[in-house]
Scaffold this motif. Structure first.
Motif, mmCIF file in Angstrom:
data_model
loop_
_atom_site.group_PDB
_atom_site.id
_atom_site.type_symbol
_atom_site.label_atom_id
_atom_site.label_comp_id
_atom_site.label_asym_id
_atom_site.label_seq_id
_atom_site.Cartn_x
_atom_site.Cartn_y
_atom_site.Cartn_z
ATOM 1 N N ASP A 1 41.221 50.434 42.032
ATOM 2 C CA ASP A 1 42.236 50.967 41.129
ATOM 3 C C ASP A 1 43.248 49.850 40.918
ATOM 4 N N ILE A 2 43.217 49.217 39.739
ATOM 5 C CA ILE A 2 44.053 48.037 39.535
ATOM 6 C C ILE A 2 45.535 48.392 39.377
ATOM 7 N N ARG A 3 45.848 49.650 39.160
ATOM 8 C CA ARG A 3 47.254 50.044 39.055
ATOM 9 C C ARG A 3 47.920 50.042 40.426
ATOM 10 N N SER A 4 47.191 50.553 41.418
ATOM 11 C CA SER A 4 47.760 50.608 42.767
ATOM 12 C C SER A 4 47.330 49.425 43.626
ATOM 13 N N GLY A 5 46.233 48.754 43.223
ATOM 14 C CA GLY A 5 45.701 47.669 44.029
ATOM 15 C C GLY A 5 44.900 48.150 45.225
ATOM 16 N N ASN A 6 44.513 49.440 45.217
ATOM 17 C CA ASN A 6 43.762 50.019 46.332
ATOM 18 C C ASN A 6 42.305 50.249 45.961
ATOM 19 N N VAL A 7 41.444 50.327 46.980
ATOM 20 C CA VAL A 7 40.037 50.631 46.785
ATOM 21 C C VAL A 7 39.870 52.139 46.639
ATOM 22 N N ALA A 8 39.262 52.588 45.553
ATOM 23 C CA ALA A 8 39.012 54.017 45.342
ATOM 24 C C ALA A 8 37.835 54.483 46.192
ATOM 25 N N PHE A 9 36.739 53.731 46.181
ATOM 26 C CA PHE A 9 35.625 53.969 47.098
ATOM 27 C C PHE A 9 34.798 52.705 47.228
ATOM 28 N N GLU A 10 33.994 52.654 48.293
ATOM 29 C CA GLU A 10 33.300 51.423 48.650
ATOM 30 C C GLU A 10 31.942 51.738 49.258
ATOM 31 N N LEU A 11 30.965 50.885 48.984
ATOM 32 C CA LEU A 11 29.654 50.957 49.619
ATOM 33 C C LEU A 11 29.415 49.656 50.374
ATOM 34 N N LYS A 12 29.090 49.766 51.644
ATOM 35 C CA LYS A 12 28.738 48.604 52.451
ATOM 36 C C LYS A 12 27.224 48.569 52.607
ATOM 37 N N GLU A 13 26.645 47.443 52.262
ATOM 38 C CA GLU A 13 25.196 47.324 52.174
ATOM 39 C C GLU A 13 24.641 46.415 53.277
ATOM 40 N N LYS A 14 23.715 46.955 54.059
ATOM 41 C CA LYS A 14 23.011 46.140 55.050
ATOM 42 C C LYS A 14 21.509 46.361 54.983
ATOM 43 N N VAL A 15 21.103 47.622 54.831
ATOM 44 C CA VAL A 15 19.679 47.934 54.723
ATOM 45 C C VAL A 15 19.261 47.831 53.260
ATOM 46 N N ASP A 16 18.354 46.925 52.952
ATOM 47 C CA ASP A 16 17.911 46.697 51.581
ATOM 48 C C ASP A 16 19.110 46.506 50.656
#
Length: 464
Positions: A302-317
């Motif tokens: 969210d570029i207005r607040s500078g915060n992450v709205a949601f995130e995916l961390k990828e390790k398997v495939d």
């Protein structure tokens, strides 16, 4: 301003004052003021509608008849195929209606994914193969190859090449038909280039903690903002800067990471930036290959607040490439190990714990799942891009086209369902490995390894 010869003709009393007669090259055309005022107010045709006298214009009547049809109906007649496109473009510029011609022949709404076929190749000067391509909504194209950028206008008939300060360009963004943003992973600063004049308009830099140079890892944009992913030359910090697209002044800095010790997650700069207008979020993705395999993350900012709205961390495939479709509310990836196309519903991501160590998995495979070959990265080098309501994925020299299948509300299927379609009308599509995909107007642009040209794939050509 175009010049033209004027000949005042006598008007019979009682004639409809709304009717305008124009003598073009000795041939009389009659139309209405409403038709002529479909053109730009600064154009010759608009001024002809405003004059009280009939006009003589010393130009080709055949081409004028095509442009008059374009004003009347918004489309060109079928006889347009008997004319040279370059001549018609020059004529449209004389009358001030090139924008209408562009809309007719290169309208993005006329893009037909299922009718795509390779229509031509655009050769590039020199021996360097394309490293990046970028297009405007109506199909102007910029291609970086070696230290050069070659530009083609929307009709692909006009070509120009400039020499840049880069040894090679890794990121390229089309801001307009004449302006581009370019950056490299081994050269400091994001350059805003005037391609028509062949000069650098402005250089944007990120001031990091070590005050070292800042190389560009990715560029993205919305209608209002320009996004740039920077990494310090010492590779110990990275950030994403948001600039005002009109003034190029910095608006906000997000995703700033100072790397300490073995903090691998913060060491991964964003290498792909895409604006998701329906959510007002910026997707930033990046991956890293290490001894334990490939890991990465996909963050929605969210570029207005500078915060992450949601995130995916990828390790398997982990993803080899990733894209997002605003139209379908779907995030797509190509698995680097499996080579499979997978999707995740954007509407559900905010409610899912997407930590790599958690058992919940938002990804659904769009095809019949294949067994992952141990130690072999089947998806390495694959590219995936969404355009309209379709997704295009390159695998080697082939391009797969995926589209969503409507499923009734009473169905028991979990998630969205997609179908692979035959790509265009070409039976044997394979060739050299695909390196870039881009879309503009009613066209798809493709580059391949060791090929000093850009392929143009097109459906409806508007008669040409």
């Amino acid at each position: 301003m175009p010049s033209f010869d004027i000949c005042c003709l006598e008007t019979e009393p009682g004639l409809n004052s709304n009717v305008v007669s124009i003598n073009v090259g000795g041939r009389i055309f009659q139309t209405t003021k409403q038709t002529l005022t479909q053109a730009d107010p600064k154009s010759l045709l608009y001024r002809l509608a405003e004059t009280g006298s009939d006009r003589f214009v010393d130009r080709d009547p055949g081409q004028f008849s095509l442009l008059l049809s374009l004003l009347r109906s918004g489309t060109l007649p079928s006889k347009v195929k008997d004319f040279d496109l370059r001549d018609l473009i020059e004529e449209s510029r004389f009358y001030g209606v090139e924008s209408l011609l562009t809309s007719s022949l290169s309208d993005p709404s006329h893009f037909d994914a299922f009718a795509l076929r390779k229509s031509s190749e655009l050769p590039l000067n020199g021996r360097d193969t394309p490293s990046a391509i970028a297009s405007t909504p109506f199909g102007s194209l910029h291609v970086s190859h070696g230290s050069k950028i070659t530009s083609f206008d929307w009709s692909l008939t006009r070509k120009s090449t400039i020499l840049t300060q880069f040894a090679a360009i890794d990121s390229l963004l089309a801001i307009s038909p004449d302006i581009a943003a370019a950056g490299a992973t081994d050269f400091s600063g994001l350059q805003i280039l005037d391609l028509q004049k062949g000069r650098v308009k402005q250089v944007l830099n990120w001031e990091n903690a070590t005050r070292s140079g800042s190389t560009v890892q990715a560029i993205g944009s919305s209608g209002e903002f320009l996004f740039t992913s920077f990494e310090s030359s010492r590779r110990n910090s990275n950030s994403i800067l948001v600039y005002d697209m009109n003034t190029l002044n910095p608006v906000i800095e997000i995703a700033r990471n100072e790397i300490f010790g073995a903090d691998l997650d913060s060491a991964i700069p964003a290498t792909k930036l895409r604006w998701v207008s329906g959510y007002g979020l910026l997707m930033a993705s990046g991956s890293h290959s290490g001894l334990t395999g490939v890991s990465g993350n996909i963050k929605f900012w969210d570029i207005r607040s500078g915060n992450v709205a949601f995130e995916l961390k990828e390790k398997v495939d982990c993803f080899a490439d990733v894209c997002v479709s605003d139209n379908m509310n779907v995030l797509f990836k190509v698995g680097v190990s499996s080579g499979e196309v997978l999707n995740a519903d954007l509407r559900c991501l905010g409610a899912v714990n997407t930590d790599a160590n958690d058992n919940s998995n938002p990804w659904m495979c769009v095809e019949n799942r294949r067994k992952v070959v141990n130690g072999k990265k089947e998806g390495l080098g694959c590219k995936i891009e969404s355009h309209g309501n379709q997704v295009f994925c390159s695998k080697g020299g082939d391009i797969e086209l995926w589209s969503e299948v409507a499923v009734g509300s009473g169905g028991r299927l979990k998630g969205k369902v997609f179908r692979k379609n035959v790509m265009g009308r070409v039976k044997a599509m394979g060739g050299l490995k695909v390196t870039n995909l881009a879309f503009g107007g009613n066209k798809m642009f493709v580059t391949r390894k060791d090929q000093q040209a850009v392929e143009v794939w097109q459906g409806s050509t508007g008669g040409f």
